[in-house]
Write a protein that holds these residues in place. Sequence first.
Motif, PDB file in Angstrom:
ATOM      1  N   THR A 672      23.727  12.852  17.137  1.00 28.84           N
ATOM      2  CA  THR A 672      22.605  13.636  17.375  1.00 28.84           C
ATOM      3  C   THR A 672      22.027  14.045  16.312  1.00 28.84           C
ATOM      4  OG1 THR A 672      21.616  15.429  18.637  1.00 28.84           O
ATOM      5  CG2 THR A 672      23.588  15.906  17.795  1.00 28.84           C
ATOM      6  N   TRP A 673      20.930  15.008  15.957  1.00 24.84           N
ATOM      7  CA  TRP A 673      20.037  15.463  15.021  1.00 24.84           C
ATOM      8  C   TRP A 673      19.947  16.817  15.043  1.00 24.84           C
ATOM      9  CZ3 TRP A 673      19.312  12.053  10.962  1.00 24.84           C
ATOM     10  CH2 TRP A 673      19.424  10.823  11.124  1.00 24.84           C
ATOM     11  N   TRP A 674      19.806  17.633  13.908  1.00 29.36           N
ATOM     12  CA  TRP A 674      19.890  19.011  13.899  1.00 29.36           C
ATOM     13  C   TRP A 674      18.787  19.247  12.765  1.00 29.36           C
ATOM     14  CZ3 TRP A 674      21.105  22.914  10.370  1.00 29.36           C
ATOM     15  CH2 TRP A 674      21.159  24.056  10.919  1.00 29.36           C
ATOM     16  N   PRO A 675      17.867  19.996  12.984  1.00 25.16           N
ATOM     17  CA  PRO A 675      16.758  20.347  12.078  1.00 25.16           C
ATOM     18  C   PRO A 675      17.240  21.169  10.823  1.00 25.16           C
ATOM     19  CG  PRO A 675      16.218  21.554  14.035  1.00 25.16           C
ATOM     20  CD  PRO A 675      17.377  20.587  14.218  1.00 25.16           C
ATOM     21  N   LEU A 676      16.939  20.991   9.727  1.00 29.16           N
ATOM     22  CA  LEU A 676      17.480  21.716   8.389  1.00 29.16           C
ATOM     23  C   LEU A 676      16.990  23.049   8.594  1.00 29.16           C
ATOM     24  CD1 LEU A 676      17.077  19.123   5.599  1.00 29.16           C
ATOM     25  CD2 LEU A 676      19.222  19.492   6.868  1.00 29.16           C
ATOM     26  N   VAL A 677      17.916  23.971   8.310  1.00 26.51           N
ATOM     27  CA  VAL A 677      17.747  25.496   8.214  1.00 26.51           C
ATOM     28  C   VAL A 677      18.496  25.920   6.980  1.00 26.51           C
ATOM     29  CG1 VAL A 677      18.035  27.783   9.416  1.00 26.51           C
ATOM     30  CG2 VAL A 677      17.401  25.648  10.650  1.00 26.51           C
ATOM     31  N   LYS A 678      17.658  26.686   6.450  1.00 23.93           N
ATOM     32  CA  LYS A 678      18.215  27.004   4.798  1.00 23.93           C
ATOM     33  C   LYS A 678      19.568  28.020   5.003  1.00 23.93           C
ATOM     34  CE  LYS A 678      13.987  26.833   2.536  1.00 23.93           C
ATOM     35  NZ  LYS A 678      12.824  27.550   1.690  1.00 23.93           N
ATOM     36  N   GLY A 679      20.633  27.771   4.029  1.00 22.72           N
ATOM     37  CA  GLY A 679      21.700  28.587   4.346  1.00 22.72           C
ATOM     38  C   GLY A 679      23.173  27.892   4.628  1.00 22.72           C
ATOM     39  N   LYS A 680      24.173  28.608   4.692  1.00 25.44           N
ATOM     40  CA  LYS A 680      25.403  27.833   4.865  1.00 25.44           C
ATOM     41  C   LYS A 680      25.527  27.566   6.744  1.00 25.44           C
ATOM     42  CE  LYS A 680      27.665  29.173   0.709  1.00 25.44           C
ATOM     43  NZ  LYS A 680      28.740  29.680   0.051  1.00 25.44           N
ATOM     44  N   HIS A 681      26.151  26.824   6.967  1.00 28.90           N
ATOM     45  CA  HIS A 681      26.279  26.469   8.395  1.00 28.90           C
ATOM     46  C   HIS A 681      27.773  25.847   8.525  1.00 28.90           C
ATOM     47  CE1 HIS A 681      21.937  27.233   8.742  1.00 28.90           C
ATOM     48  NE2 HIS A 681      21.960  26.575   7.783  1.00 28.90           N
ATOM     49  N   ALA A 682      28.247  26.238   9.856  1.00 27.52           N
ATOM     50  CA  ALA A 682      29.535  25.667  10.228  1.00 27.52           C
ATOM     51  C   ALA A 682      29.138  25.045  11.513  1.00 27.52           C
ATOM     52  CB  ALA A 682      30.438  27.215  10.762  1.00 27.52           C
ATOM     53  N   VAL A 683      29.819  23.638  11.668  1.00 27.84           N
ATOM     54  CA  VAL A 683      29.617  22.866  12.673  1.00 27.84           C
ATOM     55  C   VAL A 683      31.020  22.524  13.245  1.00 27.84           C
ATOM     56  CG1 VAL A 683      28.762  20.426  13.433  1.00 27.84           C
ATOM     57  CG2 VAL A 683      27.611  21.808  11.467  1.00 27.84           C
ATOM     58  N   SER A 684      31.051  22.453  14.606  1.00 27.58           N
ATOM     59  CA  SER A 684      32.211  22.007  15.480  1.00 27.58           C
ATOM     60  C   SER A 684      31.818  20.914  16.409  1.00 27.58           C
ATOM     61  CB  SER A 684      32.791  23.306  15.971  1.00 27.58           C
ATOM     62  OG  SER A 684      32.158  23.781  16.990  1.00 27.58           O
ATOM     63  N   VAL A 685      32.887  20.189  16.948  1.00 28.94           N
ATOM     64  CA  VAL A 685      32.462  19.088  17.933  1.00 28.94           C
ATOM     65  C   VAL A 685      33.709  19.188  18.591  1.00 28.94           C
ATOM     66  CG1 VAL A 685      33.319  17.053  16.589  1.00 28.94           C
ATOM     67  CG2 VAL A 685      31.827  17.008  18.623  1.00 28.94           C
ATOM     68  N   THR A 686      33.543  19.228  20.028  1.00 32.01           N
ATOM     69  CA  THR A 686      34.746  18.902  20.888  1.00 32.01           C
ATOM     70  C   THR A 686      34.628  17.625  21.632  1.00 32.01           C
ATOM     71  OG1 THR A 686      35.141  21.538  20.975  1.00 32.01           O
ATOM     72  CG2 THR A 686      36.018  20.283  22.542  1.00 32.01           C
ATOM     73  N   CYS A 687      35.709  17.029  21.623  1.00 31.54           N
ATOM     74  CA  CYS A 687      35.583  15.995  22.630  1.00 31.54           C
ATOM     75  C   CYS A 687      36.937  15.240  23.012  1.00 31.54           C
ATOM     76  CB  CYS A 687      35.175  14.697  21.480  1.00 31.54           C
ATOM     77  SG  CYS A 687      35.190  12.962  22.210  1.00 31.54           S
ATOM     78  N   GLY A 688      37.192  15.327  24.368  1.00 29.92           N
ATOM     79  CA  GLY A 688      38.587  14.878  24.783  1.00 29.92           C
ATOM     80  C   GLY A 688      39.474  15.824  24.649  1.00 29.92           C
ATOM     81  N   GLY A 689      39.230  17.087  24.663  1.00 26.59           N
ATOM     82  CA  GLY A 689      40.081  18.253  24.508  1.00 26.59           C
ATOM     83  C   GLY A 689      40.360  18.577  22.999  1.00 26.59           C
TER      84      GLY A 689
END
Length: 700
Positions: A672-689
Amino acid sequence: MKYTQVIALILFLPCLCGGEEILTPSKQLYDRVGLPLRGVLSQHNTYYQPVTLDKISPWLISAVVAAEDKRFYTHSGVDVAAILRAAWQNVQEGKIVSGASTITQQLARAITPRPKTLWGKTKEAFFATRLEQKYTKEEILEQYFNLLEFGNLTQGVQAASQFYFNTDAADVSLSQAAFLAGLLKSPTYYNPLKHFSRALKRRDYVLGELKENGFINEEMYTLALEEKITLSTQQRAFYAPHFAQFLSSYLPNGSTQIYTTLDRELQTQVEQIVKNNLARLTDSNVTNAAVVVLDNTSGGVLAYVGSADFTDKKHSGQVDGVRALRQPGSALKPFVYALALQQGKLTPATLLADEDTFFEGGFRPRNYDETFHGLVSVRNALACSYNIPAVKAAEQVGTTQLLTFLHRLGFTSLTRTADFYGLGISLGNGEVKLLELTNAYATLARGGLFRPVLLATRPVIELPGKVTRVSDEKTAYLVSDMLADNQARSAAFGLNSALVMPFEMAAKTGTSKDYKDNYALGYTPRWTVGVWVGNFDASAMQKVSGITGAGPILHDVALAVFAKYPAMSFSLPGGVVRKVVCSESGLLAGPSCTHTHEEVFDVTNQPERCSGQHQPVQSQVEIISPKAADKFMVDPAAPRASQQVKLEAACPQPVCQWKVDNQALPQTTCRTWWPLVKGKHAVSVTCGGQTDKITFEVLP
């Protein structure tokens, strides 16, 4: 006359008839369907189209004889009676009011201009008698009508008839003939564009002379006086001035009508597109642009815009940006990858490490976005124009072989050695011409066949070179397929960049060091467009890149070209196949691969690259985009909606739950896509537990 003057005349006499200048005709340029583009002046800076005497209206001949030299057919070059009459008139008036020059004397003066002194007039008279001995009266008249000037840069009666009345010299009416004959007395004083009433009064005088000397009767005189003289409102064509200047150095001597490859209607559209787009870039210190459009099949130039405004002296409008030497930046990268693909060293699926790297000589390139992207496929590296993978590709093929390859593509401007350019040649550190660059892209569009640029079809005029196969058709297709992949370039340019078209078009941008030049090139199988944007004084633009400067011009020009010349999509050549590969390794996908995509391969050149299968991965879920600690930068000149980061995860299941800064995203796909926002960001993804996490930063 003194005795010494007579002796001098006798000594000078043998030279009088020698050395008449051969005046070459001016040339008329037409576009591909016969519309006038521009006239090319003769060496006298006149529009000159010679015609034989039988192509000149008898009315013109009679009018000139009646007004200029009534006894032309009986004298031997000098009219003694006219001289005596003129002398008596001049004595009576106390000034020169009549010169008594015959048609032959006027011709002598046109061939060899002399001062209007007694000595000059004497030389002129002797020259005239010699001309009468050398030529018949008809030959003298023919030369006279072709050499005499009628004002407004027209030399010869044919050019004058065309300019003033938009007709041939053979077809002018009696009234028009008298009008033209009247101009000969003083083309400046009687200039009809400035002093029409004077010219009309002079016409009436000539008609009177025709009647008085028996050339016409009373009825003809009256009808001619009543005829309304209407000057042609048609201005001299002045289209594609840079193209006309360029072509003029290749024009053969024997041709006066040149039918070029240019499309005048398209040329006008492209010129307006350039002006419209530069208007929005004024605040970014952008003053100029150049565009060239080529027909791929013939190599013909369809449009050629050398600058935004040829008449703009402030911004050096007469400089030709199509042929100016400038650094192309990333616009050379497709040819680096083409050579590596052809040598079998890479495939579009091959993964290259985009990481901080020192190359030979301490060369340490950086990406435009000032970040690194880890392992990236050749497809993504080219589409997103990452610098470090391109340099690694150049390192594999070698700079010597790369430079030779570029020469075969027509880059004759790259005159230095491979050692001089080094690996930086892959990033466009050598200066090239936009015309060379565009034709190199046209070579890709033609399936790897180089063809010299064609300028005219009648007569055939093309630039030096010969038709040569530079790369095989399969390699050219692989490069074109990658350059036409909007999804592949979206990580760098967004999904809605200027390169997105409603038809399939391969495209690439380039930006030189310090933002002094930027490029955008696009092609279909039918045509190729090249665009340069910058300043002729080499001043830097204010962070205007290829996608924001040249890109929108390319977009608008491509739409205009496609409207006139629709193009099909690229055809898959024999030997190229599409296979499913594993995104994590670039190898063919096996049953254990968690994320796949389709890729193109040249199976005849790289069979071993299409046979290995991806090995099982250790983890069940992994964020593969963005990479941990990636840094992105917001481009202030690009639309914010098009600046997004791709979120992609490798997962054995099709459903993924994304969170950015602990905020769940509504999308449940693994890409997918996420619009750029200034700053530091944490991303997580959960799949199949299972869950994977990374952090990245968007710089201000």
